[in-house]
Scaffold this motif. Structure first.
Motif, PDB file in Angstrom:
ATOM      1  N   THR A  23       0.818  -1.222   0.000  1.00 15.36           N
ATOM      2  CA  THR A  23       0.000   0.000   0.000  1.00 15.36           C
ATOM      3  C   THR A  23       0.848   1.267   0.000  1.00 15.36           C
ATOM      4  O   THR A  23       0.314   2.376  -0.071  1.00 15.36           O
ATOM      5  N   ASP A  62      -5.122  -2.123   3.661  1.00 15.28           N
ATOM      6  CA  ASP A  62      -5.914  -3.027   2.827  1.00 15.28           C
ATOM      7  C   ASP A  62      -6.260  -4.257   3.683  1.00 15.28           C
ATOM      8  O   ASP A  62      -5.499  -5.217   3.753  1.00 15.28           O
ATOM      9  N   PRO A 117      -3.874   4.181   4.650  1.00 18.67           N
ATOM     10  CA  PRO A 117      -4.644   3.502   3.602  1.00 18.67           C
ATOM     11  C   PRO A 117      -4.416   1.978   3.614  1.00 18.67           C
ATOM     12  O   PRO A 117      -3.897   1.393   2.651  1.00 18.67           O
TER      13      PRO A 117
END
Length: 502
Positions: free
Chosen positions: A51, A212, A210
Motif C-alpha cells: 500500500t 488493505d 490507507p
C-alpha cells in the motif's frame, strides 16, 4: 497529576503481578501463539509495503529481521524475565535490535495489540476446530459403515429403561448419525464466524493510513475480513458460538454411550466388545469390564463442562476489548477440544469393534413380548377392530405369555384365541402359523417401511443421504485446506521478495 501519582516510586512489574499474571500469559503466548504472531507480522508487513505505507527499503529491512528472528529464536526455549510486559513486546524488542529502533518500530504502524490479539487467537483456534471436524467426520464414516453393515441386525429398543420394540442396530445408529450431522453443521457454522479476520481494526476504529484489510485477511488464509472494527475487538460470539456447538456435540454423544454401557451389562448382553477393549478385575477372574464406555462418558462430560466454562466466562462482560475473552480463556477451550478429540477417537474405534449378540437379543425379545404392538396393529388391519380394542387383546396376550415365561410366536397363540373370543365373541381368522409370522421381530421391522423406519428400503434411502452429507463435509474441508495452503505459499513468497528489495 494527583499527589499519589507524583509520589509513586514503584516500578513495573510488581513481583506478585509478574508471577500471577505476566509470566503465565507470556508462557501461554510462546506456547500457543508464537506461530500465529509470526504470520501476522509477515502479512501486515506485506500489506504495508504493497500500500506504500512503508517504502521498499524499510520493508526489506523489516523482512530480513523477521526472517532472522524465525531462525534465531526458539519460543519454546524462552523464559520470562519481567523486563518486558508480554510476548508481543519481547518480539518487538528483538525486531528493533535487528532492524534498528526506527525501522523496527514502523511494523506496528496502523495496528494495535487489540486487533493483533484477536487475530492470533482466531488463527490458533481455527486448526483446532479443523482437527475436531476431521475427527467428527471419521466418527460419521464409522457410524455409516457400521449402520450399513448391521442394517438388518435386530436389537431391542428401550424406552424408560424397559424393553419396548424391536428395531435394527442400523436404525439405531442412523439416529446418532443424523444428530452428528447436525452437530457438524453447527460447528461448521460457528467456524465461519471464527474465519473472519479482525486485523486492521487497530485499537477500535481502524486507521487513518490507507490499509488493505482484505489483503491481510487473504494472506492469513481467512475467508474474509470481519467488517465492523468495533466488533473486531469487542465481539466474543466467535467464542460463544464455537464452544456452545462443541458442548452440544459431546452432550449428544454422551447419551448413546449411556445406552452402550447398559447394553453391554451382563443382564442385558445385547452389545459385545471384543477383548481388546475389555479390562479385567484384579480379584474377580470372571469379570469383563467394558470400560471404554465409562471413559467415554466421563470424558464427554469433561468436554461439555470445559466448553461451557468458556461460554460462562463471557457472561456479563463489557462489550469492549477485555482480557476475559483472551488467552487464558482460550486455553480452557483448547482443553475442551483436546479431551473431545479423545472421545471422538475412542468412540470411533468402539463403534467399529462392537457387535450385537443375536442370541441375547432373541432371548430378550422373547421374554419381553416386544413385538406385541404389531399384534394390536394387525388386528386393526386384518380384523377391522378399533386400535383400543386390539390393544386390550394384545395386552391380555402379553400378560399370559410373560406369566408362563413363554415365547410369544411359539406359545402365544392359545392365549390369543382366548383373548380374541373374550373381547370379540368369535374366533380369529388367523391360524397359529400366521400368528407366529405376524408377531415375529423380522415381520415387525419389515412392515415398518415408512420414511424414517427400520425396514431395509427406508434405511437404504437414509444411508444414501448420510453419505452425501459426509461427502459434502469432506469437500468443504478440502476447499478450506486448499485456500489456507495457497495463502501460506503466497505469504512466504511475498515476504522473501520484500526481503530481497522486491
Amino acid at each position: 497529576m494527583g499527589s499519589l501519582q507524583t509520589n509513586d516510586r514503584s516500578r513495573f512489574p510488581d513481583p506478585v503481578y509478574r508471577e500471577t499474571v505476566l509470566r503465565p500469559l507470556f508462557d501461554g503466548a510462546r506456547h500457543h501463539h508464537a506461530e500465529a504472531l509470526r504470520r501476522i507480522d509477515r502479512a501486515h508487513l506485506v500489506m504495508l509495503v504493497e500500500t506504500g505505507i512503508l517504502d521498499a527499503g524499510q520493508g526489506a529491512a523489516i523482512a530480513r529481521a523477521l526472517l532472522a528472528m524465525e531462525h534465531e529464536i526458539d519460543p519454546a526455549a524462552l523464559a520470562y524475565g519481567g523486563d518486558v510486559e508480554d510476548y508481543f513486546f519481547y518480539m518487538e524488542r528483538e525486531l528493533k535490535a535487528r532492524a534498528g529502533t526506527d525501522i523496527g518500530g514502523r511494523l506496528h504502524t496502523a495496528r494495535s495489540r487489540n486487533d493483533i490479539d484477536h487475530t492470533f487467537l482466531k488463527l490458533d483456534l481455527l486448526p483446532r476446530i479443523d482437527r475436531l471436524l476431521a475427527a467428527c467426520r471419521q466418527l460419521l464414516a464409522a457410524l455409516i459403515e457400521t449402520a450399513t453393515r448391521d442394517r438388518d441386525v435386530l436389537i431391542v429398543a428401550y424406552t424408560h429403561g424397559q424393553p419396548a420394540q424391536p428395531t435394527t442396530y442400523g436404525h439405531y445408529l442412523a439416529a446418532i448419525i443424523e444428530i452428528l450431522i447436525r452437530d457438524i453443521e453447527r460447528i461448521e457454522a460457528a467456524r465461519g464466524i471464527v474465519d473472519l479476520c479482525p486485523l486492521g481494526a487497530a485499537a477500535i476504529t481502524t486507521s487513518g493510513f490507507p490499509i488493505d484489510r482484505q489483503r491481510v485477511a487473504d494472506l492469513l488464509g481467512f475467508a474474509a475480513p470481519l467488517q465492523n472494527s468495533y466488533s473486531c475487538i469487542a465481539a466474543t460470539d466467535y467464542l460463544t458460538s464455537i464452544y456452545s456447538a462443541v458442548s452440544l456435540l459431546f452432550l449428544h454423544l454422551g447419551r448413546p454411550v449411556q445406552d452402550f454401557q447398559f447394553w453391554s451389562s451382563f443382564e442385558v448382553g445385547q452389545l459385545y466388545l471384543p477383548n481388546a477393549f475389555v479390562q479385567i478385575s484384579s480379584i474377580m477372574p470372571q469379570k469383563r469390564n467394558p470400560v471404554p464406555f465409562e471413559h467415554l462418558r466421563h470424558l464427554s462430560g469433561q468436554a461439555v463442562g470445559r466448553a461451557r466454562a468458556v461460554v460462562d466466562v463471557m457472561h456479563n462482560t463489557p462489550f469492549t476489548d477485555m482480557t476475559d475473552s483472551e488467552s487464558e480463556t482460550h486455553e480452557m477451550g483448547y482443553q475442551a477440544i483436546d479431551v473431545g478429540l479423545r472421545v471422538l477417537d475412542l468412540l470411533t474405534a468402539t463403534i467399529r469393534a462392537g457387535q450385537i449378540d443375536p442370541d441375547r437379543v432373541a432371548v430378550n425379545l422373547s421374554r419381553s413380548c416386544a413385538t406385541i404392538t404389531e399384534l394390536a396393529d394387525w388386528l386393526v388391519r386384518s380384523e377391522g377392530l378399533s386400535f383400543r380394542l386390539g390393544h386390550e387383546i394384545a395386552a391380555d396376550v402379553a400378560r399370559a405369555v410373560v406369566a408362563m415365561a413363554g415365547d410369544l410366536p411359539t406359545d402365544g397363540y392359545p392365549a390369543f384365541t382366548t383373548a380374541f373370543e373374550h373381547h370379540v365373541g368369535r374366533k380369529p381368522a388367523a391360524d397359529a402359523a400366521e400368528f407366529a409370522r405376524m408377531v415375529s421381530p423380522e415381520h415387525f421391522v419389515a412392515v415398518r417401511d415408512r420414511f424414517g423406519g427400520p425396514a431395509p428400503a427406508a434405511l437404504d434411502a437414509a444411508f444414501a443421504g448420510y453419505r452425501e452429507a459426509l461427502d459434502g463435509f469432506d469437500r468443504h474441508a478440502t476447499d478450506i485446506a486448499q485456500r489456507q495452503s495457497a495463502a501460506a505459499a503466497e505469504l512466504e513468497r511475498r515476504v522473501h521478495e520484500i526481503a530481497k528489495g522486491g
